[in-house]
Design a protein around this motif. Structure first.
Motif, PDB file in Angstrom:
ATOM      1  N   PRO A   1     101.962  79.826   6.618  1.00  0.00           N
ATOM      2  CA  PRO A   1     101.755  78.623   5.803  1.00  0.00           C
ATOM      3  C   PRO A   1     103.027  77.909   5.344  1.00  0.00           C
ATOM      4  CG  PRO A   1     100.127  80.254   5.213  1.00  0.00           C
ATOM      5  CD  PRO A   1     101.063  80.930   6.171  1.00  0.00           C
TER       6      PRO A   1
ATOM      7  N   HIS B   1      95.426  75.391  -2.079  1.00  0.00           N
ATOM      8  CA  HIS B   1      94.577  74.358  -1.461  1.00  0.00           C
ATOM      9  C   HIS B   1      93.693  73.675  -2.506  1.00  0.00           C
ATOM     10  CE1 HIS B   1      92.195  72.298   1.515  1.00  0.00           C
ATOM     11  NE2 HIS B   1      91.083  72.880   1.094  1.00  0.00           N
TER      12      HIS B   1
ATOM     13  N   ASN C   1      92.570  80.861   4.001  1.00  0.00           N
ATOM     14  CA  ASN C   1      93.578  81.924   4.039  1.00  0.00           C
ATOM     15  C   ASN C   1      93.530  82.694   2.718  1.00  0.00           C
ATOM     16  OD1 ASN C   1      95.847  83.507   4.309  1.00  0.00           O
ATOM     17  ND2 ASN C   1      97.055  81.884   5.267  1.00  0.00           N
TER      18      ASN C   1
ATOM     19  N   CYS D   1      95.852  76.830   4.411  1.00  0.00           N
ATOM     20  CA  CYS D   1      95.455  77.542   3.187  1.00  0.00           C
ATOM     21  C   CYS D   1      93.967  77.609   2.910  1.00  0.00           C
ATOM     22  CB  CYS D   1      96.121  76.880   1.976  1.00  0.00           C
ATOM     23  SG  CYS D   1      97.909  76.767   2.078  1.00  0.00           S
TER      24      CYS D   1
ATOM     25  N   TYR E   1      97.150  81.345  -1.406  1.00  0.00           N
ATOM     26  CA  TYR E   1      97.027  80.126  -0.611  1.00  0.00           C
ATOM     27  C   TYR E   1      95.742  79.355  -0.906  1.00  0.00           C
ATOM     28  CZ  TYR E   1     101.026  81.777   2.059  1.00  0.00           C
ATOM     29  OH  TYR E   1     102.275  82.195   2.421  1.00  0.00           O
ATOM     30  N   ARG E   2      94.656  80.072  -1.141  1.00  0.00           N
ATOM     31  CA  ARG E   2      93.402  79.378  -1.459  1.00  0.00           C
ATOM     32  C   ARG E   2      93.537  78.557  -2.748  1.00  0.00           C
ATOM     33  NH1 ARG E   2      88.285  78.922   0.723  1.00  0.00           N
ATOM     34  NH2 ARG E   2      87.312  79.804  -1.130  1.00  0.00           N
TER      35      ARG E   2
ATOM     36  N   SER F   1      97.233  71.512   4.193  1.00  0.00           N
ATOM     37  CA  SER F   1      96.639  72.522   3.324  1.00  0.00           C
ATOM     38  C   SER F   1      95.350  73.070   3.915  1.00  0.00           C
ATOM     39  CB  SER F   1      96.387  71.911   1.940  1.00  0.00           C
ATOM     40  OG  SER F   1      95.689  72.803   1.131  1.00  0.00           O
TER      41      SER F   1
ATOM     42  N   THR G   1      95.916  80.992  10.797  1.00  0.00           N
ATOM     43  CA  THR G   1      95.984  81.104   9.340  1.00  0.00           C
ATOM     44  C   THR G   1      94.607  81.062   8.701  1.00  0.00           C
ATOM     45  OG1 THR G   1      96.313  78.724   9.281  1.00  0.00           O
ATOM     46  CG2 THR G   1      98.285  80.094   9.184  1.00  0.00           C
TER      47      THR G   1
END
Length: 417
Positions: A11, A55, A46, A43, A51-52, A39, A163
């Motif tokens: 990412p 996003h 992911n 993400c 990462y979530r 994103s 990802t």
């Protein structure tokens, strides 16, 4: 080496790509739209690190941007009329069903989709901006394909996800990339990018993703009439696919897994049909297929495959794996027929379109619809962006036609044929 290291490490490289693009972008609006697609690819699915959450935070900023832009410009996009109709169906369905936790989550998701989609379309009001964004999405798809190929090298025999948390959604982005690269790139750059994307789709094992390049080739042959070049592309693709299938390097050779997956989807569709027949005008309520599944799965029929019997009667919570089936179950027959009518209307607009975007609109739209019939996408702005693209482009053309040519700031990028 653990293949999940790709999900943790890749990412930041996607955001570096976006940062370089943003420095050269024609406007901040396009850079903002490109940030969403970055994103979404890096993400949105992911679950590594945070990462979530990144996003979700980006989506909150974009929704705020769309709200402020709408307030200050006092202008509402035409695509919101489609969401207004959807809101009526959702309101009717929930008037006759409990607003449980699943329904509340799905309400928040669809409101988020509307906000983000407004930002994306407001960011691409000129043809040059939309073309710049499409080229960036094509580049993102190639980068994602490389991430998935690296993953498959680390864990041979497994389906590549890049990802993402699902190889089919990974394949969906690569399918979109195939259509856009075929139109927006030229020469050796296009050939190399298409080979990378095709290899990524094959290691993903996503059957629905394979439709995108096939649709693009067929659409290109239909528009240009150059069947000879089309046959050349098809032979090259068939050669690559044949070699990989003969080496058993993809999931496409695993017919037992495919049969099981197909059987489950058929059973879910039959359960949805029973829900719709019990609630023909209201459905079971928006977002409530999951919570109602256990009450209907008890009497579900079993299906026989080569690997055995598929039985979901002891399962309590599942999703439809089909957006049209979900609308049928959750909103009823009227909403389902309205969705079919909307799709046919979009198809008419695609065949009528002669100018900008016509080279890839058919393949990205029909590929998206095909993917939607085998997976759930209604909670993602990425899906809605391409599903409603024919209406957005049509509205953009009407707006330009209403403005005198001397006041148009950007000339047409593609001459009408």
């Amino acid at each position: 080496m653990n293949p999940d290291i790709i999900k943790a490490c890749a990412p930041p490289f996607f955001f570096i790509i976006w940062f370089i693009f943003a420095q050269r972008a024609a406007s901040r609006r396009v850079a903002g739209a490109a940030l969403f697609f970055t994103s979404a690819v890096a993400c949105s699915q992911n679950f590594s690190l945070c990462y979530r959450q990144v996003h979700q935070l980006i989506q909150v900023f974009l929704i705020a941007g769309a709200v402020f832009s709408t307030i200050f410009s006092w202008r509402v996009l035409r695509c919101n009329s489609i969401f207004a109709v959807l809101a009526i169906f959702i309101g009717i369905s929930l008037a006759f069903a409990p607003l449980d936790a699943d329904a509340r989550v799905q309400l928040v998701n669809i409101i988020s989709v509307v906000g983000v989609l407004n930002y994306l379309y407001l960011s691409c009001q000129e043809k040059g901006e939309l073309q710049e964004l499409m080229r960036f999405i094509a580049f993102l798809a190639v980068a994602l394909a490389l991430a998935g190929i690296a993953q498959s090298l680390l864990a041979p025999g497994t389906r590549a996800e890049g990802t993402m948390n699902n190889p089919n959604y990974y394949g969906y982005v690569l399918g979109l990339g195939c259509c856009l690269v075929a139109v927006e790139c030229r020469g050796m750059r296009r050939i190399l990018a298409l080979l990378i994307l095709m290899l990524g789709i094959l290691v993903s094992g996503s059957r629905s993703a394979l439709f995108f390049p096939l649709l693009q080739v067929a659409w290109s042959a239909y528009r240009t009439g150059n069947v000879r070049r089309t046959l050349g592309y098809l032979c090259a693709c068939a050669l690559v696919v044949g070699i990989l299938l003969s080496l058993n390097l993809t999931r496409f050779s695993d017919t037992e897994a495919s049969q099981g997956s197909d059987a489950e989807r058929i059973i879910f569709a039959m359960i949805a049909l029973r829900m719709a027949n019990d609630h023909p005008f209201t459905g079971v309520g928006w977002g409530r297929f999951v919570s109602e599944f256990g009450a209907y799965s008890t009497g579900a029929e079993k299906m026989l495959t080569d690997s055995g019997s598929i039985d979901v009667s002891d399962q309590e919570r599942r999703v439809t794996h089909n957006d049209l089936v979900r609308i049928l179950a959750e909103l009823g027959w009227v909403a389902c027929l309205a969705t079919v009518a909307l799709s046919l209307w979009a198809l008419v607009k695609i065949f009528r379109r002669k100018g900008f975007g016509a080279e890839y609109l058919f393949s990205v739209w029909l590929g998206t619809v095909t993917f939607s019939l085998t997976h759930n996408n209604l909670n993602g702005a990425l899906f809605w962006f391409f599903f409603l693209l024919p209406f957005f482009l049509d509205g953009q053309a009407r707006q330009e036609a209403a403005v005198p040519a001397s006041f148009q700031r950007v000339p047409p990028l593609v001459e009408a044929r």
